[in-house]
Design a protein around this motif. Sequence first.
Motif, PDB file in Angstrom:
ATOM      1  N   GLU A  65      15.967 -10.651  13.877  1.00  0.00           N
ATOM      2  CA  GLU A  65      17.372 -11.176  13.648  1.00  0.00           C
ATOM      3  C   GLU A  65      18.054 -10.051  13.964  1.00  0.00           C
ATOM      4  O   GLU A  65      19.152 -10.266  14.753  1.00  0.00           O
ATOM      5  N   VAL A  85      18.010  -8.645  17.513  1.00  0.00           N
ATOM      6  CA  VAL A  85      18.579  -9.478  18.547  1.00  0.00           C
ATOM      7  C   VAL A  85      20.241  -9.352  18.417  1.00  0.00           C
ATOM      8  O   VAL A  85      20.784  -9.433  19.570  1.00  0.00           O
ATOM      9  N   LEU A  86      20.499  -9.034  17.396  1.00  0.00           N
ATOM     10  CA  LEU A  86      21.989  -8.564  17.252  1.00  0.00           C
ATOM     11  C   LEU A  86      22.576  -7.741  17.985  1.00  0.00           C
ATOM     12  O   LEU A  86      23.373  -7.242  18.720  1.00  0.00           O
ATOM     13  N   ALA A 106      22.210  -8.050  21.806  1.00  0.00           N
ATOM     14  CA  ALA A 106      23.460  -8.878  22.311  1.00  0.00           C
ATOM     15  C   ALA A 106      24.576  -7.765  22.332  1.00  0.00           C
ATOM     16  O   ALA A 106      25.129  -7.867  23.670  1.00  0.00           O
ATOM     17  N   SER A 133      22.946 -16.435  25.615  1.00  0.00           N
ATOM     18  CA  SER A 133      22.043 -16.488  24.623  1.00  0.00           C
ATOM     19  C   SER A 133      20.933 -15.712  24.775  1.00  0.00           C
ATOM     20  O   SER A 133      20.620 -15.091  25.732  1.00  0.00           O
ATOM     21  N   LYS A 149      16.699 -14.932  23.127  1.00  0.00           N
ATOM     22  CA  LYS A 149      15.755 -15.207  22.445  1.00  0.00           C
ATOM     23  C   LYS A 149      14.754 -14.312  22.474  1.00  0.00           C
ATOM     24  O   LYS A 149      14.115 -13.658  23.365  1.00  0.00           O
ATOM     25  N   GLN A 191      17.069 -16.256  17.509  1.00  0.00           N
ATOM     26  CA  GLN A 191      17.802 -16.748  18.611  1.00  0.00           C
ATOM     27  C   GLN A 191      19.222 -16.198  18.239  1.00  0.00           C
ATOM     28  O   GLN A 191      19.609 -16.316  17.185  1.00  0.00           O
ATOM     29  N   TRP A 192      19.955 -15.952  19.458  1.00  0.00           N
ATOM     30  CA  TRP A 192      21.514 -15.482  19.430  1.00  0.00           C
ATOM     31  C   TRP A 192      22.101 -16.285  20.240  1.00  0.00           C
ATOM     32  O   TRP A 192      21.818 -16.386  21.564  1.00  0.00           O
ATOM     33  N   ASP A 225      27.838 -19.278  18.829  1.00  0.00           N
ATOM     34  CA  ASP A 225      27.835 -19.207  17.538  1.00  0.00           C
ATOM     35  C   ASP A 225      28.509 -18.133  17.038  1.00  0.00           C
ATOM     36  O   ASP A 225      28.606 -17.753  15.660  1.00  0.00           O
ATOM     37  N   ASN A 226      28.861 -17.174  17.833  1.00  0.00           N
ATOM     38  CA  ASN A 226      29.462 -16.072  17.654  1.00  0.00           C
ATOM     39  C   ASN A 226      30.915 -15.742  17.861  1.00  0.00           C
ATOM     40  O   ASN A 226      31.040 -14.598  18.379  1.00  0.00           O
TER      41      ASN A 226
END
Length: 150
Positions: A109, A112-113, A116, A131, A133, A143-144, A148-149
Amino acid sequence: MNNIRITKKFSFEAGHALYGYDGKCKNVHGHSYKLSVTVIGNPITDQANVKYGMVIDFGDLKKIVKEEVVMVFDHATVFNKNTPHVELANELEKRGHNVLLVDYQPTSEMMVLDFAKKIKARLPENIQLHSLKLQETDSSFAQWFASDNT
């Protein structure tokens, strides 16, 4: 608008340990990570452009992700720099191992942040990161999504 999403897949091997965790992942172990990177944009419409019809050249996307993620994390052992694993990290580095000290718990988690942020900073202005994954195993992934951000 003719937004198109394109995806490129990458893989790398990395080890990590989760300090303070109450399960097996507190031990140093490794994964064969798979990273899928999806970007979104409009295909180039200028017929004189050598990249006519492309959202982004897959080679250009590959260069960004390889430089920011794959070449950095591949065959590295990742530790949170704020844990006692630093002592182990220092010893491994003395012995010639590739060690990364990050300012987060190296879970999928959090990784992936981090990925990104790094990839977004390198994309051309007209291309958006859609995105990511990050698969840790065949059945476990984080997943990002940009949506969602925001």
